[in-house]
Scaffold this active site. Structure first.
Site, PDB file in Angstrom:
ATOM      1  N   CYS A   1      -3.598  -3.218   4.392  1.00  0.00           N
ATOM      2  CA  CYS A   1      -2.736  -4.317   4.880  1.00  0.00           C
ATOM      3  C   CYS A   1      -3.228  -5.691   4.468  1.00  0.00           C
ATOM      4  O   CYS A   1      -2.560  -6.691   4.742  1.00  0.00           O
ATOM      5  CB  CYS A   1      -2.640  -4.269   6.400  1.00  0.00           C
TER       6      CYS A   1
ATOM      7  N   GLU B   1       0.839  -1.196   0.000  1.00  0.00           N
ATOM      8  CA  GLU B   1       0.000   0.000   0.000  1.00  0.00           C
ATOM      9  C   GLU B   1       0.872   1.244   0.000  1.00  0.00           C
ATOM     10  O   GLU B   1       0.382   2.353   0.163  1.00  0.00           O
ATOM     11  CB  GLU B   1      -0.969  -0.002   1.177  1.00  0.00           C
TER      12      GLU B   1
ATOM     13  N   HIS C   1      -3.239  -9.688  12.295  1.00  0.00           N
ATOM     14  CA  HIS C   1      -2.558  -8.535  11.694  1.00  0.00           C
ATOM     15  C   HIS C   1      -2.030  -7.680  12.850  1.00  0.00           C
ATOM     16  O   HIS C   1      -2.745  -7.433  13.826  1.00  0.00           O
ATOM     17  CB  HIS C   1      -3.519  -7.733  10.812  1.00  0.00           C
TER      18      HIS C   1
HETATM   19  P1  HMG Z   1      -2.894   6.827  21.613  1.00  0.00           P
HETATM   20  O1  HMG Z   1      -4.289   7.284  21.464  1.00  0.00           O
HETATM   21  O2  HMG Z   1      -1.844   7.863  21.747  1.00  0.00           O
HETATM   22  O3  HMG Z   1      -2.725   5.825  22.801  1.00  0.00           O
HETATM   23  O4  HMG Z   1      -2.504   5.899  20.383  1.00  0.00           O
HETATM   24  P2  HMG Z   1      -3.615   5.618  24.125  1.00  0.00           P
HETATM   25  O5  HMG Z   1      -3.627   6.861  24.921  1.00  0.00           O
HETATM   26  O6  HMG Z   1      -4.949   4.979  23.778  1.00  0.00           O
HETATM   27  O7  HMG Z   1      -2.689   4.547  24.854  1.00  0.00           O
HETATM   28  C1  HMG Z   1      -2.470   3.285  24.255  1.00  0.00           C
HETATM   29  C2  HMG Z   1      -2.502   2.256  25.369  1.00  0.00           C
HETATM   30  O8  HMG Z   1      -1.368   2.494  26.238  1.00  0.00           O
HETATM   31  C3  HMG Z   1      -3.746   2.316  26.266  1.00  0.00           C
HETATM   32  O9  HMG Z   1      -4.080   0.984  26.617  1.00  0.00           O
HETATM   33  C4  HMG Z   1      -3.240   3.063  27.510  1.00  0.00           C
HETATM   34  O10 HMG Z   1      -3.975   2.747  28.682  1.00  0.00           O
HETATM   35  C5  HMG Z   1      -1.812   2.526  27.587  1.00  0.00           C
HETATM   36  P3  HMG Z   1      -5.494   0.345  26.119  1.00  0.00           P
HETATM   37  O11 HMG Z   1      -6.550   1.174  26.703  1.00  0.00           O
HETATM   38  O12 HMG Z   1      -5.476   0.446  24.609  1.00  0.00           O
HETATM   39  O13 HMG Z   1      -5.412  -1.064  26.590  1.00  0.00           O
HETATM   40  N1  HMG Z   1      -0.902   3.401  28.340  1.00  0.00           N
HETATM   41  C6  HMG Z   1       0.051   2.936  29.191  1.00  0.00           C
HETATM   42  N2  HMG Z   1       0.379   1.678  29.532  1.00  0.00           N
HETATM   43  C7  HMG Z   1       1.414   1.531  30.433  1.00  0.00           C
HETATM   44  N3  HMG Z   1       2.099   2.587  30.957  1.00  0.00           N
HETATM   45  C8  HMG Z   1       1.793   3.851  30.618  1.00  0.00           C
HETATM   46  C9  HMG Z   1       0.722   4.074  29.686  1.00  0.00           C
HETATM   47  N4  HMG Z   1       0.168   5.176  29.119  1.00  0.00           N
HETATM   48  C10 HMG Z   1      -0.824   4.744  28.297  1.00  0.00           C
HETATM   49  N5  HMG Z   1       2.479   4.879  31.128  1.00  0.00           N
HETATM   50  C11 HMG Z   1      -3.397   4.400  18.694  1.00  0.00           C
HETATM   51  C12 HMG Z   1      -2.984   4.573  20.152  1.00  0.00           C
HETATM   52  C13 HMG Z   1      -3.588   2.927  18.377  1.00  0.00           C
HETATM   53  C14 HMG Z   1      -4.723   5.144  18.474  1.00  0.00           C
HETATM   54  C15 HMG Z   1      -2.288   5.019  17.787  1.00  0.00           C
HETATM   55  O14 HMG Z   1      -1.067   4.353  17.983  1.00  0.00           O
HETATM   56  C16 HMG Z   1      -2.620   5.024  16.312  1.00  0.00           C
HETATM   57  O15 HMG Z   1      -3.403   5.859  15.839  1.00  0.00           O
HETATM   58  N6  HMG Z   1      -2.008   4.088  15.521  1.00  0.00           N
HETATM   59  C17 HMG Z   1      -2.243   3.963  14.097  1.00  0.00           C
HETATM   60  C18 HMG Z   1      -3.550   3.277  13.780  1.00  0.00           C
HETATM   61  C19 HMG Z   1      -3.536   1.799  14.095  1.00  0.00           C
HETATM   62  O16 HMG Z   1      -2.498   1.186  14.250  1.00  0.00           O
HETATM   63  N7  HMG Z   1      -4.736   1.202  14.164  1.00  0.00           N
HETATM   64  C20 HMG Z   1      -4.874  -0.214  14.426  1.00  0.00           C
HETATM   65  C21 HMG Z   1      -6.120  -0.823  13.798  1.00  0.00           C
HETATM   66  S1  HMG Z   1      -6.236  -0.441  12.047  1.00  0.00           S
HETATM   67  C22 HMG Z   1      -5.078  -1.510  11.309  1.00  0.00           C
HETATM   68  O17 HMG Z   1      -4.600  -2.397  11.922  1.00  0.00           O
HETATM   69  C23 HMG Z   1      -4.722  -1.236   9.892  1.00  0.00           C
HETATM   70  C24 HMG Z   1      -3.379  -0.562   9.653  1.00  0.00           C
HETATM   71  O18 HMG Z   1      -2.329  -1.487   9.820  1.00  0.00           O
HETATM   72  C25 HMG Z   1      -3.339   0.064   8.259  1.00  0.00           C
HETATM   73  C26 HMG Z   1      -3.786  -0.745   7.053  1.00  0.00           C
HETATM   74  O19 HMG Z   1      -4.616  -1.626   7.074  1.00  0.00           O
HETATM   75  O20 HMG Z   1      -3.297  -0.383   5.985  1.00  0.00           O
HETATM   76  C27 HMG Z   1      -3.126   0.578  10.634  1.00  0.00           C
END
Ligand code: HMG
Length: 388
Positions: A111, A79, A233
């Site tokens: 993906c 992609e 994935h």
């Molecule tokens: P965010 O919003 O900054 O993170 O980004 P958050 O505040 O939700 O924290 C993440 C986790 O860390 C949470 O745990 C927190 O509690 C924990 P959860 O509630 O999820 O279990 N946390 C801590 N843990 C321990 N010690 C600490 C601490 N602080 C916080 N001190 C987000 C997270 C995934 C939204 C971001 O990384 C993102 O936008 N990523 C890109 C999108 C993505 O990967 N999406 C996944 C699904 S889509 C997919 O898989 C397709 C893709 O590969 C693309 C394609 O298909 O082409 C992306």
């Protein structure tokens, strides 16, 4: 006759950013990355690396073993393609000196497309069992700096030889699919970085898992309890934990947290050090399972959940073959990850901002990669790849 993966080989860049360095720069607790999202390091492509060079490096050991004339087709999933018209696989075809009778095409659906490529390859091999097909998945994951996605960047490629009577994984013909037009992650043609609604994307991923699983159960007699390991994935490691807990809940499995962890933990080890490599991610996870499991996997059944934003998802299964261990490239993969160079934050930013020339001038690229192939120049809008 069974059909499936006869050999699997991956490649990633020789440089990485430790997410502790990113957390330090952001002034936050690095446990957010190490524990919260389940990632330690993210691979950063060198200035002379892209999906073509990553792919050619991943496929080289397979081509050297089976010979340049035996591959009937290259199905290239990405992609982050480098041309709107020409398939990236055509450059790889030249770099690997494949036979001119070999068919080459590029596939796209976020993906997910490597899984589409594998299913197409299986169908073609079932028609002509003597003609193996090379499926390559290769991507460079980039998000905006200071966005929530920044810590989930990475890059990598995986090459898989699909053949009759495969040595590694026989793929079952039954699949479960879910397709839905959603805007969770996308990249318009004029952007180099993806746009993403992060929290929404994780919800859609989990919904697609449930729907694909339900569809799979309508097609297949394989039940949840028949599956020993699960490859999901992997946009980041914690996603697999969320996904597996959900699938266990849907199936009222009654497993303990420790039992659930045992079914996915070996799949996470390589990706934890590489980051998201989009199309390649789940298959690097499969490689991690095969090469890092503490038990003999012969005869074990694996469930695979492939997700591509936008979205298309698929659940399918396969059975690990008796002599799979002899077909692995574990030593090479582990040396590749061990011998990488760590970047400072400033080096990471410099690499991130390295210009992507679009003016048609003559641009000679610095020699950085340790791989067998590199992008040497972009001149007159043409990409010039060479073997090192
Ligand atoms: P965010 O919003 O900054 O993170 O980004 P958050 O505040 O939700 O924290 C993440 C986790 O860390 C949470 O745990 C927190 O509690 C924990 P959860 O509630 O999820 O279990 N946390 C801590 N843990 C321990 N010690 C600490 C601490 N602080 C916080 N001190 C987000 C997270 C995934 C939204 C971001 O990384 C993102 O936008 N990523 C890109 C999108 C993505 O990967 N999406 C996944 C699904 S889509 C997919 O898989 C397709 C893709 O590969 C693309 C394609 O298909 O082409 C992306």
């Amino acid at each position: 006759m069974s059909v499936g993966i006869d050999e699997i080989s991956f490649y990633t860049s020789g440089q990485y950013l430790d997410l502790k360095t990113l957390a330090e720069h952001q002034g936050i607790d690095s446990n957010k990355y190490y524990d919260g999202i389940g990632q330690e390091k993210m691979a950063m492509a060198a200035v002379d690396e892209d999906v073509v060079t990553l792919a050619a490096n991943a496929a080289l050991p397979i081509v050297e073993r089976v010979g340049r004339d035996s591959i009937a087709a290259v199905l290239f999933a990405t992609e982050t393609g480098i041309d709107q018209s020409k398939a990236a696989g055509v450059y790889v075809h030249r770099l690997l000196e494949l036979n001119s009778n070999c068919r080459v095409v590029e596939l796209k659906q976020a993906c997910y497309s490597a899984t589409a490529a594998i299913q197409m390859a299986c169908a073609l091999v079932a028609r002509q069992p003597a003609r193996p097909i090379l499926v390559i998945a290769s991507d460079v994951a980039r998000y905006d700096l200071d966005s929530p996605g920044e810590a989930t960047q990475g890059c990598g490629a995986v090459a898989m030889l699909i053949s009759a009577n495969p040595r590694v994984l026989a793929i079952d013909p039954e699949v479960g699919n879910h397709t839905e037009d959603v805007m969770d992650f996308w990249r318009p043609n004029y952007r180099t970085n993806a746009l993403v609604d992060g929290k929404y994307s994780t919800k859609i991923y989990l919904k697609s898992l449930k729907r694909s699983w339900e569809n799979f159960r309508e097609q297949s007699s394989v039940d949840y309890a028949d599956i020993d390991y699960f490859c999901y994935h992997l946009p980041f490691g914690k996603m697999a934990q969320k996904a597996h807990s959900q699938l266990a809940r849907v199936n009222k499995s009654g497993q303990t947290a420790e039992q659930l962890e045992q079914q996915i933990e070996p799949t996470l080890q390589y990706n934890r050090l590489i980051g998201n490599s989009y199309t390649a991610s789940m298959y690097i996870g499969l490689c991690s399972l095969l090469e890092n499991s503490s038990e003999n996997l012969a005869g074990k059944r694996v469930g695979l959940f492939s997700y591509g934003s936008g979205c298309v998802a698929e659940f399918f299964t396969g059975q690990i073959q008796a002599d799979y261990a002899e077909a692995l490239n574990a030593d090479r993969h582990q040396a590749l990850l061990r011998e990488r160079t760590e970047l400072s934050y400033d080096e990471y930013i410099k690499l991130y901002h390295y210009p992507n020339p679009t003016d048609g001038g003559e641009h000679i690229l610095a020699e950085q990669t340790q791989g067998a192939f590199r992008l040497a120049a972009i001149c007159d809008h043409k990409r010039e790849y060479v073997a090192r």
